[in-house]
Design a protein around this motif. Structure first.
Motif, PDB file in Angstrom:
ATOM      1  N   GLU A 196      -2.599   2.028   5.513  1.00  0.00           N
ATOM      2  CA  GLU A 196      -3.855   1.270   5.368  1.00  0.00           C
ATOM      3  C   GLU A 196      -4.158   0.983   3.900  1.00  0.00           C
ATOM      4  N   LEU A 197      -3.898   1.969   3.050  1.00  0.00           N
ATOM      5  CA  LEU A 197      -4.178   1.788   1.625  1.00  0.00           C
ATOM      6  C   LEU A 197      -3.263   0.726   1.030  1.00  0.00           C
ATOM      7  N   ARG A 198      -1.985   0.734   1.414  1.00  0.00           N
ATOM      8  CA  ARG A 198      -1.057  -0.260   0.890  1.00  0.00           C
ATOM      9  C   ARG A 198      -1.416  -1.660   1.378  1.00  0.00           C
ATOM     10  N   ALA A 199      -1.972  -1.737   2.623  1.00  0.00           N
ATOM     11  CA  ALA A 199      -2.316  -3.049   3.179  1.00  0.00           C
ATOM     12  C   ALA A 199      -3.441  -3.719   2.393  1.00  0.00           C
ATOM     13  N   GLN A 200      -4.243  -2.957   1.691  1.00  0.00           N
ATOM     14  CA  GLN A 200      -5.358  -3.510   0.933  1.00  0.00           C
ATOM     15  C   GLN A 200      -4.955  -3.952  -0.468  1.00  0.00           C
ATOM     16  N   ILE A 201      -3.699  -3.737  -0.822  1.00  0.00           N
ATOM     17  CA  ILE A 201      -3.233  -4.045  -2.174  1.00  0.00           C
ATOM     18  C   ILE A 201      -2.108  -5.078  -2.075  1.00  0.00           C
ATOM     19  N   ASP A 202      -2.170  -6.060  -2.949  1.00  0.00           N
ATOM     20  CA  ASP A 202      -1.096  -7.060  -2.974  1.00  0.00           C
ATOM     21  C   ASP A 202       0.242  -6.389  -3.297  1.00  0.00           C
ATOM     22  N   VAL A 203       1.310  -6.905  -2.711  1.00  0.00           N
ATOM     23  CA  VAL A 203       2.642  -6.342  -2.933  1.00  0.00           C
ATOM     24  C   VAL A 203       3.043  -6.444  -4.396  1.00  0.00           C
ATOM     25  N   ASP A 204       2.615  -7.493  -5.070  1.00  0.00           N
ATOM     26  CA  ASP A 204       2.973  -7.694  -6.474  1.00  0.00           C
ATOM     27  C   ASP A 204       2.127  -6.857  -7.417  1.00  0.00           C
ATOM     28  N   ASP A 205       1.129  -6.209  -6.884  1.00  0.00           N
ATOM     29  CA  ASP A 205       0.246  -5.400  -7.727  1.00  0.00           C
ATOM     30  C   ASP A 205       0.948  -4.087  -8.071  1.00  0.00           C
ATOM     31  N   PRO A 206       0.949  -3.680  -9.369  1.00  0.00           N
ATOM     32  CA  PRO A 206       1.555  -2.393  -9.744  1.00  0.00           C
ATOM     33  C   PRO A 206       0.973  -1.218  -8.979  1.00  0.00           C
ATOM     34  N   GLN A 207      -0.274  -1.352  -8.524  1.00  0.00           N
ATOM     35  CA  GLN A 207      -0.901  -0.257  -7.784  1.00  0.00           C
ATOM     36  C   GLN A 207      -0.192  -0.056  -6.429  1.00  0.00           C
ATOM     37  N   HIS A 208       0.354  -1.121  -5.884  1.00  0.00           N
ATOM     38  CA  HIS A 208       1.071  -1.013  -4.614  1.00  0.00           C
ATOM     39  C   HIS A 208       2.329  -0.158  -4.791  1.00  0.00           C
ATOM     40  N   ALA A 209       3.052  -0.396  -5.865  1.00  0.00           N
ATOM     41  CA  ALA A 209       4.254   0.398  -6.143  1.00  0.00           C
ATOM     42  C   ALA A 209       3.901   1.857  -6.403  1.00  0.00           C
ATOM     43  N   ARG A 210       2.765   2.083  -7.050  1.00  0.00           N
ATOM     44  CA  ARG A 210       2.331   3.453  -7.351  1.00  0.00           C
ATOM     45  C   ARG A 210       2.010   4.202  -6.067  1.00  0.00           C
ATOM     46  N   ILE A 211       1.332   3.548  -5.128  1.00  0.00           N
ATOM     47  CA  ILE A 211       1.010   4.207  -3.856  1.00  0.00           C
ATOM     48  C   ILE A 211       2.293   4.462  -3.059  1.00  0.00           C
ATOM     49  N   LEU A 212       3.211   3.497  -3.109  1.00  0.00           N
ATOM     50  CA  LEU A 212       4.466   3.664  -2.383  1.00  0.00           C
ATOM     51  C   LEU A 212       5.262   4.851  -2.935  1.00  0.00           C
ATOM     52  N   ARG A 213       5.312   4.998  -4.234  1.00  0.00           N
ATOM     53  CA  ARG A 213       5.999   6.129  -4.867  1.00  0.00           C
ATOM     54  C   ARG A 213       5.307   7.442  -4.521  1.00  0.00           C
ATOM     55  N   THR A 214       3.979   7.409  -4.491  1.00  0.00           N
ATOM     56  CA  THR A 214       3.223   8.611  -4.134  1.00  0.00           C
ATOM     57  C   THR A 214       3.546   9.031  -2.704  1.00  0.00           C
ATOM     58  N   GLN A 215       3.667   8.054  -1.794  1.00  0.00           N
ATOM     59  CA  GLN A 215       3.980   8.377  -0.397  1.00  0.00           C
ATOM     60  C   GLN A 215       5.368   9.018  -0.304  1.00  0.00           C
ATOM     61  N   ARG A 216       6.324   8.551  -1.068  1.00  0.00           N
ATOM     62  CA  ARG A 216       7.661   9.141  -1.042  1.00  0.00           C
ATOM     63  C   ARG A 216       7.652  10.585  -1.541  1.00  0.00           C
ATOM     64  N   LEU A 217       6.922  10.824  -2.628  1.00  0.00           N
ATOM     65  CA  LEU A 217       6.786  12.205  -3.132  1.00  0.00           C
ATOM     66  C   LEU A 217       6.140  13.090  -2.086  1.00  0.00           C
ATOM     67  N   TYR A 218       5.109  12.519  -1.406  1.00  0.00           N
ATOM     68  CA  TYR A 218       4.436  13.313  -0.362  1.00  0.00           C
ATOM     69  C   TYR A 218       5.427  13.672   0.738  1.00  0.00           C
ATOM     70  N   GLN A 219       6.253  12.712   1.128  1.00  0.00           N
ATOM     71  CA  GLN A 219       7.224  12.986   2.180  1.00  0.00           C
ATOM     72  C   GLN A 219       8.236  14.063   1.741  1.00  0.00           C
ATOM     73  N   GLN A 220       8.623  14.041   0.430  1.00  0.00           N
ATOM     74  CA  GLN A 220       9.524  15.093  -0.077  1.00  0.00           C
ATOM     75  C   GLN A 220       8.826  16.451   0.008  1.00  0.00           C
ATOM     76  N   TRP A 221       7.609  16.476  -0.414  1.00  0.00           N
ATOM     77  CA  TRP A 221       6.865  17.742  -0.370  1.00  0.00           C
ATOM     78  C   TRP A 221       6.668  18.201   1.065  1.00  0.00           C
ATOM     79  N   SER A 222       6.426  17.237   1.970  1.00  0.00           N
ATOM     80  CA  SER A 222       6.233  17.594   3.376  1.00  0.00           C
ATOM     81  C   SER A 222       7.503  18.240   3.940  1.00  0.00           C
TER      82      SER A 222
END
Length: 492
Positions: free
Chosen positions: A72-98
């Motif tokens: 949901e958070l990624r859907a509110q951010i444009d794909v070209d926005d650097p914030q989108h890449a930051r959230i995507l990277r955060t999700q990957r780290l979360y999955q590693q930690w999980s």
């Protein structure tokens, strides 16, 4: 125009406001997501220390929700926005930690199954993985990414907020300018329309004024084809109608004047013949004329004189208000003094004037006729002229003078107060006293033509007081024409 400009400016303000709200909502959701991850980490650490399954409740709750919340958070951010890449990277780290935390939780449970007194990392296969702080390093990177996300979002929101303030300020400024401009244009347009209408109304007022002063030949040319044009046409028609009516009235007045003079001449000529014939008879017969015949001849001449006076009185009544005489400054005291001297009052008969009498501008001849008739009537009908007194009174208000002529004569029964102003009406036998019954009718007509009123207050044996009003302002040309007075140039 003002509405369109304000609408466009409002849309700009609304867009900036929506951007600020979206940024605030995005930051709020990211903070909530980060708190859930922290709660999962806290539950994970608590379970690693004490092995109590209850402390894992936030962990599993977060695990059920976080993947959807990341989406949901990624859907509110444009794909070209650097914030989108930051959230995507955060999700990957979360999955590693999980995955890391799932492994250790499983080993912790297995160790406690083998040994109920197991504490911390004792007996766990991947104890070294936990002691190497791998999980902590992953969570530190998550913290760094969320902190960077919030800083970036705050900075972006500050920019948008500044744009919002700028757009609000711009909207206010432009709105004020456009409003003032619109008011100015509206005032200019209203002024133009007002002057245009005022000019046309002034034309109509001018026509009305000219009509009021007696000029009925003027016309208004108005081609606007609106309600004011209809009013102008109505005024033109009214002026034409009044002009035609007065022309007809003047022609009829001329005809009446000619008729009156012809009738006067034709009636007086035989009367003078009758009088002359009666005198010739007396002269021819001389002393041989019987007394009763001489008396009859005298009575005949008396009746002839009465008829002549009656004809003259009728002509005087007809002339009232029909001929133009110039207004002039009149000293009422001097006028009354002249009238008293001209009447040749008998010894003992007095005319008393008040202390104050005005000087006014009016028709001298008509005012003189009024006073002369009233004073001469008081003298004519007085039963004891030697003790007769006539008192003249005067008072004034803002618009008129009120004159009174009071005598101490025999008085008039109230029954006849209205009758005495009717032409040919007298209260004594004509053979007893010569009277045409025209004098008071002339007085009433003159006073009413001047816009005044006249009445009598009297009772038998108590004298009589005639009171009449006289306007301070001379009558206008229109008022004279409406009352039947013709302009001097139209006299016959």
């Amino acid at each position: 125009m003002v509405v369109i400009v304000n609408y466009q400016l409002s849309r700009q303000v609304l867009r900036n406001s929506e951007r600020v709200q979206a940024s605030q909502r995005l930051t709020g959701e990211a903070s909530s997501l980060f708190r859930n991850i922290i709660d999962m980490e806290s539950g994970f650490r608590g379970f690693m220390l004490i092995g109590n399954e209850a402390v894992l409740q936030p962990y599993y709750q977060g695990e059920r929700e976080l993947l959807d919340r990341f989406a949901e958070l990624r859907a509110q951010i444009d794909v070209d926005d650097p914030q989108h890449a930051r959230i995507l990277r955060t999700q990957r780290l979360y999955q590693q930690w999980s995955a890391y935390s799932h492994l250790l939780i499983s080993e912790k449970r297995e160790a406690r199954r083998r040994d109920a007194n197991q504490i911390a990392m004792q007996g766990m296969e991947h104890r070294s993985l936990a002691e190497s702080l791998t999980g902590k390093q992953i969570m530190d990177q998550v913290r760094v990414l969320f902190a960077g996300f919030e800083r970036t979002e705050l900075a972006e929101r500050d920019k948008v907020r500044q744009k919002l303030e700028d757009s609000i300020q711009q909207t206010r400024l432009i709105s004020i300018i456009v409003t003032l401009l619109s008011i100015g244009i509206g005032l200019l347009w209203a002024t133009y329309i007002t002057r245009l209408i005022a000019r046309r109304i002034n034309m109509m007022v001018g026509l009305s004024t000219q009509i009021a002063t007696g000029d009925y030949t003027t016309r208004i040319q108005d081609t606007a084809q609106d309600e004011l044009t209809e009013l102008a046409d109505s005024l033109n028609v009214m002026a034409h109608t009044i002009d035609s009516t007065f022309k007809q009235l003047e022609r009829r007045n001329q005809e009446l004047d000619q008729f009156a003079y012809v009738v006067s001449h034709d009636l007086k000529a035989p009367l003078r013949g009758i009088e002359s014939a009666s005198r010739w008879i007396e002269e021819d017969l001389g002393q041989n004329l019987p007394d009763h015949i001489r008396e009859f001849l005298l009575l005949m001449r008396t009746r002839v004189h009465r008829m002549e006076n009656l004809i003259s009185g009728i002509l005087d009544l007809a002339r009232v208000g029909r001929t133009k005489q110039a207004d002039e400054r009149i000293s009422v005291r001097e006028l009354l003094t002249e009238i008293v001297d001209s009447l040749a009052l008998p010894p003992g008969f007095q005319v008393q004037l008040p202390t104050y009498l005005p000087t006014l501008t009016s028709n001298r001849v008509q005012l003189q006729q009024v006073f002369t008739n009233l004073i001469s009537n008081a003298l004519k009908y007085h039963d004891t002229p030697a003790t007769g007194i006539v008192r003249i009174g005067c008072r004034e208000d803002r618009q008129q003078y009120t004159f009174s002529v009071a005598d101490n004569g025999p008085g008039i029964d109230p029954e006849y107060h209205e009758r005495i102003f009717v032409i040919f009406q007298t209260l004594v036998e004509r053979d007893t006293m010569e009277s045409t019954g025209v004098g008071l009718a002339i007085v009433k007509k003159i006073v009413e033509r001047q816009g005044g009123t006249i009445h009598v207050e009297s009772a038998e044996g108590q004298g009589a007081t005639f009171t009449f009003t006289w306007s301070k302002e001379p009558l206008s040309l229109t008022e004279r024409r409406m009352s039947g007075t013709r302009p001097a140039s139209k006299n016959v």
